[in-house]
Design a protein around this motif. Sequence first.
Motif, PDB file in Angstrom:
ATOM      1  N   ARG A 126     -32.992  36.752  85.491  1.00  0.00           N
ATOM      2  CA  ARG A 126     -32.009  35.852  84.887  1.00  0.00           C
ATOM      3  C   ARG A 126     -31.855  34.558  85.686  1.00  0.00           C
ATOM      4  N   PHE A 154     -33.389  38.548  75.136  1.00  0.00           N
ATOM      5  CA  PHE A 154     -32.342  37.584  74.817  1.00  0.00           C
ATOM      6  C   PHE A 154     -31.375  37.334  75.973  1.00  0.00           C
ATOM      7  N   ALA A 156     -30.189  35.638  79.715  1.00  0.00           N
ATOM      8  CA  ALA A 156     -30.353  34.328  80.340  1.00  0.00           C
ATOM      9  C   ALA A 156     -31.631  34.328  81.185  1.00  0.00           C
ATOM     10  N   THR A 160     -34.605  33.875  77.737  1.00  0.00           N
ATOM     11  CA  THR A 160     -34.213  32.703  76.948  1.00  0.00           C
ATOM     12  C   THR A 160     -35.353  31.694  76.861  1.00  0.00           C
ATOM     13  N   HIS A 163     -38.064  33.086  74.331  1.00  0.00           N
ATOM     14  CA  HIS A 163     -37.688  32.933  72.922  1.00  0.00           C
ATOM     15  C   HIS A 163     -37.726  31.461  72.503  1.00  0.00           C
ATOM     16  N   THR A 164     -37.141  30.597  73.338  1.00  0.00           N
ATOM     17  CA  THR A 164     -37.034  29.177  72.996  1.00  0.00           C
ATOM     18  C   THR A 164     -38.397  28.530  72.859  1.00  0.00           C
ATOM     19  N   ASN A 189     -26.175  31.233  74.217  1.00  0.00           N
ATOM     20  CA  ASN A 189     -27.359  31.388  73.371  1.00  0.00           C
ATOM     21  C   ASN A 189     -27.040  31.396  71.879  1.00  0.00           C
ATOM     22  N   GLU A 190     -25.855  30.933  71.495  1.00  0.00           N
ATOM     23  CA  GLU A 190     -25.483  30.955  70.075  1.00  0.00           C
ATOM     24  C   GLU A 190     -26.429  30.105  69.225  1.00  0.00           C
ATOM     25  N   LEU A 192     -29.471  29.233  69.989  1.00  0.00           N
ATOM     26  CA  LEU A 192     -30.779  29.887  70.029  1.00  0.00           C
ATOM     27  C   LEU A 192     -30.816  31.031  69.015  1.00  0.00           C
ATOM     28  N   CYS A 193     -29.727  31.777  68.913  1.00  0.00           N
ATOM     29  CA  CYS A 193     -29.668  32.888  67.965  1.00  0.00           C
ATOM     30  C   CYS A 193     -29.828  32.390  66.527  1.00  0.00           C
TER      31      CYS A 193
END
Length: 383
Positions: A126, A154, A156, A160, A163-164, A189-190, A192-193
């Motif tokens: 993380r 998902f 930190a 992250t 995924h990004t 991450n909202e 990103l979700c």
Amino acid sequence: MLEERAYWLAWSQISGIGPILLQRLHQHFPSLAAAWTAKPVDLMRVEGFGKQTIETVLQERSKLNPQEFIEQHLIKNPCFWTPADPDYPSLLLEIPNPPPVLYYRGLVDLKENCGITPTVAIVGTRSPSEYGRRWTRKFSAALAANGFTVVSGFAAGIDTEAHTSCLEAGGRTLAVFGTGVDIVYPRPNERLCDRLLQQGLAISEYPAGTQPNKTNFPRRNRIIAGLSRATIVIEAPHKSGALITAYQANDFCRDVYVLTARLDDERSFGCLELLSKGAHPILPNSDRLLSEDRLLEMLGAMPKLDNAQQLSLFPPNPTVEKRTPPLEPELAKVLSAIGSGTISFDTIVEAAGLEAGTVSGILLQLELLGLVSQLPGMRYQRC
């Protein structure tokens, strides 16, 4: 099948009946519906079912009607799979403790579920270094560009970034939550979700409304490993979640790859531990340069799946002729260029009329699909 689905859900609600005991029930009885009405003497024959466990089962199942419960459950949890569902991810059925209920939110890809689309996990700390972030971005983008689905947790940091970067490259990614799929954690991450749900899938073994709990996250790591043909560890200190995922991937007979790093960096102590126990190091190529192509080359050496039906819940029908699955245009072009004999890589590039890097990635996908095999001297043939 629909009835059995209700019993997978019902059994998962019984205290003390986790994924492993539930698998034993499934293997012992003709169906989980039959197990639900089994007498204590019959339950006693199942490994792990002692007197106290059986007393709990008898008490709790008398208060639960499986058909009524699934109807109520679907109100807040409309999207989930059980092993009774044909769309349940096939790779998860290979592990000893698959989730009895797997909730999802986003876009489902059935080729992914049945093992046609290759899936690779990227995990790590993380609190990554800039080196770790940079190579996560490079690897994720390369995997996305070459038709892989990137799987991560998902969290930190490395998760992250994975995924990004995959989404930014136009790829597809799976996020395994340690909460319900309707709960975004961590909160930053909202956004990103939101993007992930438009291009990929959020998955969890926890029902809607489940809040973050520190015991949930180590458990979900087996799902990350189980969903993936291979796991890549970027940076992982001792006693990290990424290390747990890697060891579980190894237990599931999946490949583990490790990004090489500095010997004096605490963020890589877990990686060094993995390397000492036989994980594959991602090393520089012949030009002494570390590159995304090197990773793709290593992934190309993974054992092939003979065909997608091998992973299916249902055995293949011997009366049905084996056919090549539908392919994207560029994949079909490269496969056509190979013809019926053996052919060199350079000749394939020339015949397909595509860039060498593109052809290399496509050949990797065709190998993973079991359609092409590589021979010594960079020559290829159809399987």
